[in-house]
Write a protein that holds these residues in place. Sequence first.
Motif, PDB file in Angstrom:
ATOM      1  N   ARG A 199      36.258  34.895  62.892  1.00 16.50           N
ATOM      2  CA  ARG A 199      35.108  33.989  62.928  1.00 16.50           C
ATOM      3  C   ARG A 199      35.421  32.672  62.220  1.00 16.50           C
ATOM      4  N   ALA A 200      36.119  32.752  61.082  1.00 13.60           N
ATOM      5  CA  ALA A 200      36.454  31.544  60.321  1.00 13.60           C
ATOM      6  C   ALA A 200      37.405  30.645  61.128  1.00 13.60           C
ATOM      7  N   LYS A 210      37.636  30.509  64.395  1.00  9.81           N
ATOM      8  CA  LYS A 210      36.846  29.946  65.490  1.00  9.81           C
ATOM      9  C   LYS A 210      35.968  28.804  64.977  1.00  9.81           C
ATOM     10  N   ALA A 211      35.361  28.993  63.817  1.00 13.84           N
ATOM     11  CA  ALA A 211      34.516  27.951  63.229  1.00 13.84           C
ATOM     12  C   ALA A 211      35.341  26.709  62.895  1.00 13.84           C
ATOM     13  N   LEU A 269      34.782  22.930  64.138  1.00 10.98           N
ATOM     14  CA  LEU A 269      34.520  21.849  63.184  1.00 10.98           C
ATOM     15  C   LEU A 269      35.531  20.714  63.295  1.00 10.98           C
TER      16      LEU A 269
END
Length: 179
Positions: free
Chosen positions: A27-28, A30-31, A35
């Motif tokens: 998830r990190a 992908k984030a 960003l």
Amino acid sequence: MEKSYSEIIAALGEDLSRPGLVDTPKRAAKAMKFLTRGYEQSLDEVVNGALFPSDNSEMVLVKNIELYSMCEHHMLPFIGKAHVAYIPQGKVIGLSKVARIVDMFARRLQIQEQLTTEIAEALQEVTGALGVGVVIEAQHMCMMMRGVEKQNAMMKTSMMLGSFRSNPATRAEFLSLVN
């Protein structure tokens, strides 16, 4: 990137098999890609030919364009708004394209001073405007969450090109409209 996040989380002393952290590296990563998606964009793609003939020679201002960026020094967010104006010279740019130009540069590892310059220079390049003015005001998490921990500090930067730099009346009009 996912592997690197796993290593960072483990270095913090956390247990990557803990239910709340099992998918966190994925998830990190992908984030972070989201960003910093500005790296995957070009000015030509963002503008996409949305330039239109116009006889207008008065200031065009787009205020309060929210922006989200990442400080290149600490990789923490800074959040604020941009005010972007230009004096057309034979053509205008599609309204949404101004916001898209802001986003393209904001969605990179960045410092606010450079972001302000990049937006102004890009708009000047694309439109051939007589002048461009950009003001950004933002709050920086690197200053709010760590270091001096100042919650209400707001950084303002400006960049003036062409008639916004050379003509005090144009600059004053822009700044009065922004404030």
